[in-house]
Scaffold this active site. Structure first.
Site, short mmCIF file in Angstrom:
data_model
loop_
_atom_site.label_atom_id
_atom_site.label_comp_id
_atom_site.label_asym_id
_atom_site.label_seq_id
_atom_site.Cartn_x
_atom_site.Cartn_y
_atom_site.Cartn_z
N ASN A 118 -1.34 -5.76 10.85
CA ASN A 118 -2.45 -5.02 11.45
C ASN A 118 -3.42 -5.90 12.22
OD1 ASN A 118 -3.33 -2.37 11.87
ND2 ASN A 118 -4.97 -2.56 10.36
N HIS A 141 -3.54 3.78 5.02
CA HIS A 141 -3.80 2.59 4.21
C HIS A 141 -4.39 2.98 2.86
CE1 HIS A 141 -3.27 -0.55 7.38
NE2 HIS A 141 -3.53 0.49 8.17
N TYR A 159 -8.88 -8.90 1.06
CA TYR A 159 -9.81 -9.60 1.93
C TYR A 159 -10.28 -10.94 1.38
CZ TYR A 159 -10.15 -5.41 4.84
OH TYR A 159 -9.88 -4.36 5.67
N GLU A 210 0.87 -1.18 0.00
CA GLU A 210 0.00 0.00 0.00
C GLU A 210 0.91 1.23 0.00
OE1 GLU A 210 -2.82 -0.42 3.19
OE2 GLU A 210 -3.58 -2.34 2.41
N GLU A 212 -8.14 5.31 5.16
CA GLU A 212 -8.22 4.33 4.08
C GLU A 212 -8.65 5.06 2.81
OE1 GLU A 212 -7.46 0.58 2.94
OE2 GLU A 212 -8.09 0.66 5.04
#
Length: 294
Positions: free
Chosen positions: A63, A106, A276, A17, A165
């Site tokens: 994280n 992020h 994810y 990221e 984010e």
């Protein structure tokens, strides 16, 4: 509340990221950009090895490594577990450079725009979030309670903190617009903390609209765990948009639509987030609620 004495800007909690990583690098080259008179601002490249190899992590998600029981578990020896202990011992409670506020940067492959993620509804966090929405009306606030008994996220090691984010941006790439918008949010945070410390707090609204995460939805899978459907084209990149019962959310590889079977309107976020897939999450379902900032 006591004044903020030390604030930490974190990039590279996930090594692919790049927005946060290159902002941290910029601030390290030009520290005057982030220094204010009433507190110290530090920068941290959280997962340097993951950045070096261009991956989210080396052994495990950094994280998710900050539960207190894990930080004190001598048997956890993965790179990220060891890195979490070093970060906690430096910036955590009673650390060598104990911080009061942590901003964890992020980026997401989902269309999250500019999102502030809060895991704790503390007045200072809420007021800071409210100020950021006043500075930029496009900012969204996501309230996502940890699914574990203890908060495993990096920003939990300080009394106050949040994650920023931004997306959509592909893993391992930069988006100039999102980079600049994130940078402006950081300056706004620093200005807010400075004003608060000098007892001239910037005005914020008494209430704040947040999107509260209520559950996650996984992709349809077969008995062996293999994905059987994709995010429906009508839902792709529709983060923070209303999803009504009966509207399609998945499309099988044979073209069959799978609809949302809930009984109320929800607002999905983190739709089709690449990171994810391994966590069994196709999206977060949220509800918009108004909460008091005082």
């Amino acid at each position: 509340m006591n004044k903020i004495k030390r604030l930490v800007i974190v990039g590279g909690t996930h090594g692919n990221e790049l927005t946060g990583i290159y902002l941290v690098k910029k601030f390290e080259r030009s520290p005057q950009l982030i220094q204010r008179s009433s507190f110290e601002t530090c920068t941290l490249l959280a997962n340097p090895k993951a950045y070096e190899i261009g991956k989210r992590f080396v052994d495990t998600d950094l994280n998710r490594c900050f539960q207190r029981q894990d930080l004190h578990n001598l048997n956890l020896s993965s790179y990220e577990a060891q890195r979490a202990k070093v970060i906690y011992q430096t910036y955590g409670t009673k650390g060598t450079l104990e911080a009061n506020l942590m901003i964890d940067l992020h980026s997401s492959t989902s269309n999250m725009g500019l999102t502030i993620i809060l895991a704790r509804q503390l007045p200072y966090n809420l007021q800071l979030a409210a100020y950021l929405t006043s500075v930029n009306p496009n900012v969204k606030i996501l309230y996502s309670e940890p699914q574990t008994l203890e908060n495993p996220y990096l920003d939990s090691i300080c009394e106050f903190g949040c994650s920023i984010e931004v997306g959509a941006v592909a893993q391992g790439t930069l988006n100039a617009t999102l980079f600049q918008q994130t940078e402006e949010l950081i300056y706004a945070i620093l200005d807010y903390v400075e004003a608060y410390n000098k007892e001239t707090p910037l005005r914020v609204q008494d209430t704040l609209m947040v999107y509260q995460s209520i559950r996650t939805i996984d992709y349809p899978r077969n008995a062996t765990g293999e994905i059987q459907a994709m995010i429906h084209p009508r839902l792709q990149f529709q983060d923070y948009q209303a999803l009504h019962p009966g509207e399609p959310i998945f499309l099988t590889f044979d073209g069959e639509e799978i609809v949302y079977e809930g009984d109320k309107v929800v607002y999905p976020v983190f739709i089709n987030e690449a990171a994810y897939y391994e966590k069994g999450i196709a999206m977060f379902m949220t509800l918009p609620i108004e909460i008091a900032t005082i």
